[in-house]
Design a protein around this motif. Structure first.
Motif, PDB file in Angstrom:
ATOM      1  N   PHE A  22     107.734  46.412  31.208  1.00  0.00           N
ATOM      2  CA  PHE A  22     106.588  46.968  30.495  1.00  0.00           C
ATOM      3  C   PHE A  22     106.056  48.150  31.254  1.00  0.00           C
ATOM      4  O   PHE A  22     105.900  48.104  32.459  1.00  0.00           O
ATOM      5  CB  PHE A  22     105.496  45.914  30.345  1.00  0.00           C
ATOM      6  CG  PHE A  22     105.833  44.905  29.299  1.00  0.00           C
ATOM      7  CD1 PHE A  22     106.648  43.841  29.587  1.00  0.00           C
ATOM      8  CD2 PHE A  22     105.348  45.045  28.018  1.00  0.00           C
ATOM      9  CE1 PHE A  22     106.971  42.917  28.622  1.00  0.00           C
ATOM     10  CE2 PHE A  22     105.669  44.122  27.035  1.00  0.00           C
ATOM     11  CZ  PHE A  22     106.480  43.050  27.351  1.00  0.00           C
ATOM     12  N   LEU A 342     100.256  41.827  36.456  1.00  0.00           N
ATOM     13  CA  LEU A 342     100.839  40.511  36.635  1.00  0.00           C
ATOM     14  C   LEU A 342     100.396  39.869  37.937  1.00  0.00           C
ATOM     15  O   LEU A 342     100.288  38.662  38.042  1.00  0.00           O
ATOM     16  CB  LEU A 342     102.368  40.610  36.609  1.00  0.00           C
ATOM     17  CG  LEU A 342     102.960  40.987  35.253  1.00  0.00           C
ATOM     18  CD1 LEU A 342     104.454  41.159  35.367  1.00  0.00           C
ATOM     19  CD2 LEU A 342     102.641  39.919  34.227  1.00  0.00           C
ATOM     20  N   ILE A 343     100.194  40.720  38.931  1.00  0.00           N
ATOM     21  CA  ILE A 343      99.813  40.152  40.235  1.00  0.00           C
ATOM     22  C   ILE A 343      98.934  41.156  40.929  1.00  0.00           C
ATOM     23  O   ILE A 343      99.058  42.357  40.744  1.00  0.00           O
ATOM     24  CB  ILE A 343     101.067  39.795  41.063  1.00  0.00           C
ATOM     25  CG1 ILE A 343     100.671  38.878  42.212  1.00  0.00           C
ATOM     26  CG2 ILE A 343     101.756  41.042  41.592  1.00  0.00           C
ATOM     27  CD1 ILE A 343     101.817  38.181  42.817  1.00  0.00           C
TER      28      ILE A 343
ATOM     29  N   HIS B 109      97.068  25.630  30.224  1.00  0.00           N
ATOM     30  CA  HIS B 109      97.055  25.355  31.666  1.00  0.00           C
ATOM     31  C   HIS B 109      97.051  23.861  31.891  1.00  0.00           C
ATOM     32  O   HIS B 109      96.512  23.104  31.097  1.00  0.00           O
ATOM     33  CB  HIS B 109      95.778  25.906  32.290  1.00  0.00           C
ATOM     34  CG  HIS B 109      95.798  27.380  32.446  1.00  0.00           C
ATOM     35  ND1 HIS B 109      96.792  28.059  33.079  1.00  0.00           N
ATOM     36  CD2 HIS B 109      94.917  28.314  32.029  1.00  0.00           C
ATOM     37  CE1 HIS B 109      96.526  29.344  33.045  1.00  0.00           C
ATOM     38  NE2 HIS B 109      95.411  29.533  32.415  1.00  0.00           N
ATOM     39  N   ASN B 111      96.935  20.844  35.330  1.00  0.00           N
ATOM     40  CA  ASN B 111      97.031  20.518  36.752  1.00  0.00           C
ATOM     41  C   ASN B 111      97.628  19.143  36.893  1.00  0.00           C
ATOM     42  O   ASN B 111      97.462  18.293  36.036  1.00  0.00           O
ATOM     43  CB  ASN B 111      95.641  20.486  37.396  1.00  0.00           C
ATOM     44  CG  ASN B 111      95.108  21.854  37.625  1.00  0.00           C
ATOM     45  OD1 ASN B 111      95.860  22.785  37.766  1.00  0.00           O
ATOM     46  ND2 ASN B 111      93.788  21.967  37.649  1.00  0.00           N
ATOM     47  N   PHE B 143     102.780  27.605  49.437  1.00  0.00           N
ATOM     48  CA  PHE B 143     102.808  29.034  49.183  1.00  0.00           C
ATOM     49  C   PHE B 143     103.982  29.688  49.909  1.00  0.00           C
ATOM     50  O   PHE B 143     104.290  29.388  51.046  1.00  0.00           O
ATOM     51  CB  PHE B 143     101.500  29.657  49.663  1.00  0.00           C
ATOM     52  CG  PHE B 143     101.482  31.146  49.578  1.00  0.00           C
ATOM     53  CD1 PHE B 143     101.570  31.934  50.718  1.00  0.00           C
ATOM     54  CD2 PHE B 143     101.406  31.774  48.352  1.00  0.00           C
ATOM     55  CE1 PHE B 143     101.560  33.305  50.639  1.00  0.00           C
ATOM     56  CE2 PHE B 143     101.406  33.144  48.270  1.00  0.00           C
ATOM     57  CZ  PHE B 143     101.481  33.912  49.411  1.00  0.00           C
ATOM     58  N   LYS B 145     105.839  33.712  50.270  1.00  0.00           N
ATOM     59  CA  LYS B 145     105.653  35.107  49.900  1.00  0.00           C
ATOM     60  C   LYS B 145     106.767  35.619  48.998  1.00  0.00           C
ATOM     61  O   LYS B 145     106.566  36.494  48.176  1.00  0.00           O
ATOM     62  CB  LYS B 145     105.610  35.945  51.175  1.00  0.00           C
ATOM     63  CG  LYS B 145     104.830  37.227  51.015  1.00  0.00           C
ATOM     64  CD  LYS B 145     104.422  37.805  52.348  1.00  0.00           C
ATOM     65  CE  LYS B 145     105.551  38.429  53.100  1.00  0.00           C
ATOM     66  NZ  LYS B 145     105.092  39.309  54.194  1.00  0.00           N
ATOM     67  N   HIS B 148     107.451  32.880  44.294  1.00  0.00           N
ATOM     68  CA  HIS B 148     106.098  32.520  43.875  1.00  0.00           C
ATOM     69  C   HIS B 148     106.043  31.211  43.131  1.00  0.00           C
ATOM     70  O   HIS B 148     104.982  30.596  43.035  1.00  0.00           O
ATOM     71  CB  HIS B 148     105.507  33.636  43.003  1.00  0.00           C
ATOM     72  CG  HIS B 148     105.196  34.862  43.786  1.00  0.00           C
ATOM     73  ND1 HIS B 148     105.267  36.128  43.280  1.00  0.00           N
ATOM     74  CD2 HIS B 148     104.821  35.026  45.068  1.00  0.00           C
ATOM     75  CE1 HIS B 148     104.931  37.008  44.199  1.00  0.00           C
ATOM     76  NE2 HIS B 148     104.660  36.363  45.298  1.00  0.00           N
ATOM     77  N   ILE B 175     106.887  37.275  41.211  1.00  0.00           N
ATOM     78  CA  ILE B 175     106.154  38.196  40.336  1.00  0.00           C
ATOM     79  C   ILE B 175     106.018  39.525  41.042  1.00  0.00           C
ATOM     80  O   ILE B 175     105.538  39.597  42.163  1.00  0.00           O
ATOM     81  CB  ILE B 175     104.753  37.642  40.018  1.00  0.00           C
ATOM     82  CG1 ILE B 175     104.850  36.228  39.461  1.00  0.00           C
ATOM     83  CG2 ILE B 175     104.043  38.536  39.014  1.00  0.00           C
ATOM     84  CD1 ILE B 175     103.514  35.587  39.214  1.00  0.00           C
ATOM     85  N   GLN B 176     106.479  40.573  40.375  1.00  0.00           N
ATOM     86  CA  GLN B 176     106.315  41.908  40.945  1.00  0.00           C
ATOM     87  C   GLN B 176     105.240  42.629  40.166  1.00  0.00           C
ATOM     88  O   GLN B 176     104.587  42.048  39.315  1.00  0.00           O
ATOM     89  CB  GLN B 176     107.648  42.656  40.880  1.00  0.00           C
ATOM     90  CG  GLN B 176     108.668  42.051  41.805  1.00  0.00           C
ATOM     91  CD  GLN B 176     110.069  42.254  41.296  1.00  0.00           C
ATOM     92  OE1 GLN B 176     110.276  42.781  40.210  1.00  0.00           O
ATOM     93  NE2 GLN B 176     111.046  41.832  42.072  1.00  0.00           N
ATOM     94  N   GLU B 177     105.121  43.900  40.446  1.00  0.00           N
ATOM     95  CA  GLU B 177     103.998  44.618  39.853  1.00  0.00           C
ATOM     96  C   GLU B 177     104.081  44.641  38.327  1.00  0.00           C
ATOM     97  O   GLU B 177     103.119  44.405  37.634  1.00  0.00           O
ATOM     98  CB  GLU B 177     103.992  46.027  40.400  1.00  0.00           C
ATOM     99  CG  GLU B 177     102.677  46.691  40.252  1.00  0.00           C
ATOM    100  CD  GLU B 177     102.683  48.038  40.924  1.00  0.00           C
ATOM    101  OE1 GLU B 177     102.948  48.081  42.143  1.00  0.00           O
ATOM    102  OE2 GLU B 177     102.462  49.037  40.222  1.00  0.00           O
ATOM    103  N   ARG B 178     105.247  44.966  37.811  1.00  0.00           N
ATOM    104  CA  ARG B 178     105.350  45.077  36.361  1.00  0.00           C
ATOM    105  C   ARG B 178     106.451  44.219  35.788  1.00  0.00           C
ATOM    106  O   ARG B 178     106.834  44.381  34.650  1.00  0.00           O
ATOM    107  CB  ARG B 178     105.656  46.528  35.980  1.00  0.00           C
ATOM    108  CG  ARG B 178     104.503  47.429  36.211  1.00  0.00           C
ATOM    109  CD  ARG B 178     104.894  48.852  35.974  1.00  0.00           C
ATOM    110  NE  ARG B 178     103.845  49.737  36.425  1.00  0.00           N
ATOM    111  CZ  ARG B 178     103.957  51.043  36.468  1.00  0.00           C
ATOM    112  NH1 ARG B 178     105.085  51.587  36.121  1.00  0.00           N
ATOM    113  NH2 ARG B 178     102.963  51.778  36.882  1.00  0.00           N
ATOM    114  N   ASN B 179     106.935  43.340  36.585  1.00  0.00           N
ATOM    115  CA  ASN B 179     108.097  42.607  36.155  1.00  0.00           C
ATOM    116  C   ASN B 179     108.105  41.273  36.879  1.00  0.00           C
ATOM    117  O   ASN B 179     107.391  41.070  37.859  1.00  0.00           O
ATOM    118  CB  ASN B 179     109.345  43.422  36.530  1.00  0.00           C
ATOM    119  CG  ASN B 179     110.538  42.959  35.754  1.00  0.00           C
ATOM    120  OD1 ASN B 179     110.431  42.105  34.885  1.00  0.00           O
ATOM    121  ND2 ASN B 179     111.686  43.512  36.087  1.00  0.00           N
TER     122      ASN B 179
END
Lengths: 402, 192
Positions: A22, A342-343, B109, B111, B143, B145, B148, B175-179
């Motif tokens: 996107f 997303l993050i 969601h 839990n 967690f 890095k 995720h 999870i990346q910035e846009r993908n």
């Protein structure tokens, strides 16, 4: 919470490797976003970000301030609340303070002032002394690699403020609105009876009045863009104290099956809608330890952008526990913001503790207690926190310039 | 949301996306000047809106309709009963899946040790009726890095005639910035 500055996601054609990606279609660069004092544009997702007033909390949360759970005696959450408002005052933002517990004007009289230069030097000297001692210490090899709280933004872009708890802001510069809910005993009884008789749950009158008040201010002062010619754009910082407590005429703190269980969640939903549509951010403290119905706390968390839990050691067995002797409590980050992306930038370390030093409230990485039980005299654990590191850097800067 | 009729706010982009933003619409309801009708306790009005928005119009070339619901837990927070929400989903299934040959994607969601019984009821009921479940959760080990979380893809083949067992696939993601990058367990880029 951050103000939305526009921008839409457009699904692009399938990219290389077959994975669809996107692309954001939004305003280019930060030129339009950076027009408001005290904010930092996040070019990545087209938002304006605010500081909470505590640099260490900013680096944990990625520069978005919002809700916080109250610690048991409300001591530390009140501090965070005041830091948020004080940051707003210093940046020239407008404030809206709501409380049912104490007069908002008395809260505003006690806001911490930023440390001035002469104080900063004093702090810098202390830090320099610490640093030289560190060099001569034997540091266990494990702890040399201890992750420090990473700074996720370029410090030089922002003037980081350190607020002192001993000096208060003078009231002359404050521009604020207040909302104080003062229900007389007789009307509390009336409301209780009314809620008992009404089968359906309704947002209670305290919350409804607060929402009306906030909406009126947002509309009248033009924070939602309704009066563009009137004044320069500014941010409204809203602080609401002890939401959910009995003083707000809510019974979720009294019983596990409250009459109006949906009141607080409806309030938060509508408030979020108001904040999304305007240039404003809100910090709310909630006495989570008093709310007996866990479902309500989960829903409140899901409805918030950011949630930070404060667990103080006052009155608990941890107060005297040697493992925690350097700290006053723990910080639990329960929700991180994911606005328009997303993050978000957040700290990698999740094991955080806070302490109240002489003048400052700091949040630090809690060192692992692995070796603490073995020969504590031989293993010395340097505690690095964001605040300490920043003070060291300031000291470097001042010494280079002189 | 089930207490008064909402003024629906429709935004159509190129005629292919109809978007109802609850947050924006609720402000009109709460602060609006309109008279409110009698209280209703179900989500009939919402279903009417969905039906109207997805109704086929002459001349349109929509092939498959998809209804995205994000997120149903909010309806519980606003006072709707779980039964009302399940009824709404059921009506949508009939309208979208059976009549219009479309698909519904619902986000909820959950839990593990949640105290929210109503939400858990909703999640369980929806899982039973779904053909495909995408279950994203954090790693059991805590967690990390580079990884995720993990994604479970459960195909409910047991619902089809033939009665085979559900098939389960596990992936991990970052999870990346846009993908979002998906990979098999233990095969994250940091490890290889």
């Amino acid at each position: 919470m951050a103000a939305r500055a526009g921008g839409e996601a457009v699904p692009a054609a399938r990219g290389r490797g077959g994975a669809p990606s996107f692309q954001r279609k939004g305003p280019p660069g930060g030129s339009r976003l950076a027009a408001i004092a005290g904010t930092r544009p996040a070019v990545r997702h087209g938002q304006l970000l605010l500081s909470t007033g505590l640099p260490s909390l900013d680096s944990v949360l990625g520069w978005c301030g919002a809700g916080s759970e109250e610690d048991k005696y409300g001591v530390y959450s009140h501090l965070l609340f005041k830091y948020f408002l004080a940051e707003g005052v210093v940046c020239g933002h407008d404030l809206f303070v709501a409380s049912a517990k104490e007069l908002p004007t008395s809260i505003l009289k006690e806001l911490p002032a930023p440390l001035l230069d002469n104080c900063r030097n004093e702090v810098g000297e202390e830090a320099a002394a610490v640093k030289s001692e560190d060099d001569s210490m034997q540091i266990a090899w494990r702890y040399q690699n201890l992750p420090k709280m990473e700074v996720n933004f370029d410090i030089s872009l922002v003037s980081v403020r350190i607020f002192s708890l001993y000096v208060t802001l003078s009231a002359r510069k404050l521009k604020f609105c207040v909302f104080f809910l003062n229900i007389a005993i007789s009307s509390i009884l009336k409301c209780v009876v009314k809620h008992f008789l009404l089968a359906n749950s309704n947002m209670n009158c305290g919350y409804a009045r607060l929402l009306q008040s906030i909406q009126k201010i947002i509309y009248q002062e033009g924070f939602d863009g309704s009066h563009p010619q009137k004044k320069q754009k500014n941010i409204l910082r809203i602080g609401i104290q002890s939401l959910g407590s009995m003083l707000w005429d809510d019974d979720i703190c009294c019983t596990e099956n409250p009459e109006n269980a949906h009141s607080i969640t409806k309030f938060l939903y509508v408030l979020r809608g108001l904040l999304r549509k305007s240039l404003s951010a809100c910090i709310i403290t909630v006495p989570a330890h008093l709310i007996q119905n866990k479902a309500i706390m989960e829903r409140v968390t899901n409805l918030s952008d950011v949630v930070v839990g404060l667990e103080s050691f006052i009155g608990s067995e941890r107060e005297t526990n040697p493992l925690y002797k350097d700290y006053h409590g723990l910080i639990h980050v329960r929700q991180i913001p994911r606005l328009n992306c997303l993050i978000c930038d957040v700290s990698d370390t999740k094991d955080l503790a806070f302490r109240l030093k002489r003048k400052q409230f700091t949040i630090e990485v809690r060192e692992t207690v692995l070796l603490h039980s073995l020969e504590p005299k031989r293993w010395i654990m340097p505690i690095y926190g964001y605040m300490t590191r920043h003070i060291l850097k300031l000291n470097d800067m001042t010494s280079h310039s002189s | 949301m089930g207490r008064s009729p909402l003024k629906w706010w429709l935004k159509t982009e190129r005629g292919q996306l109809v978007f109802l933003e609850g947050l924006g619409s609720c402000l009109d309801v709460v602060f609006g000047q309109e008279q409110r009708e009698e209280d209703v306790s179900d989500l009939r009005a919402l279903f009417t809106f969905v039906q109207a928005a997805l109704a086929p119009v002459d001349g349109d070339a929509w092939q498959g309709r998809v209804l995205l619901l994000d997120e149903l837990g909010v309806l519980l927070s606003l006072g709707a009963a779980p039964v009302a929400v399940l009824d709404f989903v059921h009506y949508c299934r009939v309208a979208v899946c059976s009549r219009l040959q479309g698909n519904i994607v619902v986000l909820v969601h959950s839990n593990e040790d949640s105290g929210d019984k109503e939400n858990e009821l909703l999640v369980t009921a929806l899982s039973h009726h779904s053909d495909l479940i995408l279950w994203a959760e954090g790693l059991a080990t805590g967690f990390c890095k580079d990884v995720h979380g993990q994604l479970k893809i459960i195909r409910r083949t047991s619902l089809r005639p033939g009665g085979e067992r559900d098939s389960l696939q596990l992936y991990q993601y970052k999870i990346q910035e846009r993908n979002v990058a998906f990979f098999a367990r233990g095969m994250s880029a940091a490890v290889l």
